[in-house]
Design an enzyme around this catalytic site. Structure first.
Site: not given
Length: 604
Positions: A381-384, A386-388, A511
């Site tokens: 998904g795009p940065s920001g 909520g993955k991390t 990542e």
């Protein structure tokens, strides 16, 4: 607080809680026996010093070569020896007492800082916390060791001197006691001023320490950005603030010494003048006048010590308030949880929501998806999106503000925290290393001895053995601060070797190859394939090669799950994933790595 910001509490009268202050000291578990021994020796030292003027009086009144007796000289010499020995041992024991308290307080704070949740460090600057452990504890140690002994002996000396003087000549004693209110009238206002300066200096020092820690830990960013000049200016703001406070402190100290000298000289003139009249009238002997002068010194000098003690005590109470606030913060709940089952269970997110304190709205909004056991789940998904943050919730760095992360049918918060984290292997994009050797970093965090064979096997599976064996000291090579002596690919492979050695059930890759060149990525991908084999894996990636073979891909957008499936399924049914794959995952152009590139990359 930044160095150039005024301290809002610097001009306020201290409101320290005495009970809390002494409760903090009790937490340090001081040696009361050592304190009692030091106190007893101080008492002996002071009592002996009180009799020295009396010996001197007798010596002066009956002075002649014929009147000198060996016993008299021996008594005076013995008194000096006892006083010196008692004073020396007393100072040593008080300092040892203070050092033990310093050690205990730093131990309490260090343990606390290690067990505070990650959310605490989102709000506080590291430099201020460092200053709390080093500077604030030092202030309390100074009071409890160096100044406490002077305070105790000073009080005893003043009381004892006044009592003896009253028995010698009460009229002269009343003249002498003028020194007490006169001295206190000078010292207490200056002491309060010194306290305010000291508190401001504590805060400024904490802020300046924060700047030093920030800049020096990111010195490469500073230099690559050409930011030396603005950072120098920012540091000079703190230096100038400390300089101004130092000058204020110097001005107060410059007043204290001359004024005290003036008081002492004035009193000596008064005592000698009035005492001379008393001697000439026969009401006082010459020896008693000399004794009075000596007792004058024993009254005046401790007043400065007592005033200094109370000034520093107020400063110590201010430092204690900072420590009490830190020690009162809630820790991670590490004990009392259920033991983890021996068999691996499935992990599932059930309507998980999360927002950072002071953040701009929710980072995750009712996220739900399963993480199949023994399979690879990729977060895209795009940065920001909520993955991390999801990784942080699974690691239990934070607690969800809504919903649950389930392990089997139980929320992960019900399980023992150390056991839970021991089952997780985490390899991040930065691959942080600690200062020390390669051996230290691969075995970092393990509570058992690691054999050379285990170490080499983990390094081999991480494809790190090739470059390690070429280093001059191999596994005993120092990696430098944060591993700066190694390349990005080398740091990644050491991080993978560390995860392999932990043998985790759940593997999380954040990542892990996004910052590497193609040659390094090829080798790291092979190492990751070894690490992922047979494990439940959750991976964040920006490159198609990392997620194309995943058993499940979860697409996150603005904190919500907008698609779940395989690469082929999402590419066919999810427009955002297809666009993302074409643009950011390089869906259109796949890099092809030649075998000789892969072999060459082993030493990157």
């Amino acid at each position: 607080m930044k160095p150039n910001e005024p301290n809002p509490n610097s001009n306020k009268k201290p409101t320290g809680d005495w009970k809390a202050f002494f409760a903090l000291l009790r937490q340090a578990k001081p040696s009361y026996g050592m304190f009692a021994a030091a106190f007893a020796l101080s008492l002996i030292n002071t009592v002996v010093s009180l009799f020295v003027p009396l010996f001197t009086r007798n010596l002066v009144d009956g002075f002649s070569l014929q009147s000198i007796r060996f016993a008299q000289i021996a008594a005076i010499g013995g008194a000096f020896l006892v006083q010196t020995a008692a004073g020396a041992f007393s100072i040593f024991l008080f300092n040892r007492f203070g050092q033990q308290m310093l050690k205990a307080l730093r131990s309490l704070l260090w343990r606390k800082l290690l067990h505070l949740p990650v959310s605490h460090y989102d709000k506080e600057e590291t430099g201020a916390l460092i200053s709390r452990v080093t500077n604030d504890t030092g202030v309390i140690k100074q009071v409890m060791s160096e100044l406490l002994s002077g305070f105790i002996t000073g009080v005893i000396s003043i009381i004892g001197s006044v009592v003896i003087l009253l028995t010698l000549d009460w009229q002269m004693t009343l003249v002498l006691l003028i020194a007490v209110p006169l001295t206190l009238g000078i010292l207490f206002p200056l002491g309060r001023q010194m306290y305010r300066i000291s508190r401001s200096m504590q805060d400024e020092t904490a802020g300046f320490t924060s700047i030093l820690q920030q800049v020096l830990s990111e010195i490469r960013l500073v230099k690559s950005s050409g930011a030396e000049a603005p950072e120098y200016a920012r540091g000079m703001t703190g230096i100038q603030a400390l300089y101004r406070l130092g000058l204020k402190e110097a001005r107060v100290q410059a007043l204290i010494a001359p004024l005290m000298g003036l008081v002492i000289m004035t009193l000596m003139v008064v005592v000698i003048g009035f005492g001379g009249l008393r001697v000439s009238s026969g009401a006082l002997s010459a020896g008693e006048l000399v004794a009075f002068l000596l007792y004058l010194i024993q009254i005046i000098m401790p007043l400065g010590q007592i005033t200094g003690f109370f000034t520093q005590l107020q400063k110590a109470m201010g430092a204690a308030q900072n420590m009490i606030a830190t020690l009162g913060k809630p820790e991670e709940i590490r004990t009392g949880g259920k033991p983890l089952p021996q068999t691996e269970l499935s992990l599932r997110l059930d309507r998980v929501s999360f927002a950072y304190n002071g953040g701009n709205g929710p980072v995750l909004d009712e996220v739900s998806f399963p993480i199949p056991t023994g399979k690879v789940t990729a977060l895209v998904g795009p940065s920001g999106s909520g993955k991390t943050t999801l990784f942080s919730l699974i690691e239990r760095f934070y607690e969800p503000t809504g919903g649950r992360v389930l392990y089997g049918d139980e929320p992960i918060t019900t399980y023992d925290l150390p056991q839970w984290r021991a089952r997780i292997g985490y390899v991040s994009q930065e691959s942080p290393l600690m200062s020390g050797t390669i051996r230290d970093n691969i075995a970092y965090g393990l509570d058992r001895e690691v054999s050379d064979d285990e170490l080499r096997q983990a390094a081999a599976m991480a494809y790190a053995d090739a470059f390690i064996d070429e280093l001059p000291h191999q596994y005993d090579t120092e990696v430098g601060e944060r591993g700066i002596k190694l390349s990005g690919g080398q740091r990644q492979r050491i991080a993978i070797a560390r995860a392999l050695l932990r043998d985790p059930q759940l593997l999380m890759l954040d990542e892990a190859t996004s910052s590497l060149d193609s040659k390094s990525e090829s080798v790291v991908q092979q190492a990751l394939a070894n690490l992922m084999q047979g494990r439940t894996t959750l991976v964040i990636a920006h490159r198609l090669s990392t997620v194309v073979d995943a058993d499940q891909i979860v697409f996150l957008d603005k904190g919500s799950v907008t698609g779940i499936g395989t690469h082929e399924e999402l590419a066919a049914s999810h427009p955002l994933y297809r666009e993302f794959a074409e643009q950011q995952l390089r869906y259109a152009e796949q890099p092809a790595y030649a075998d000789h590139d892969r072999e060459e990359a082993l030493n990157v």
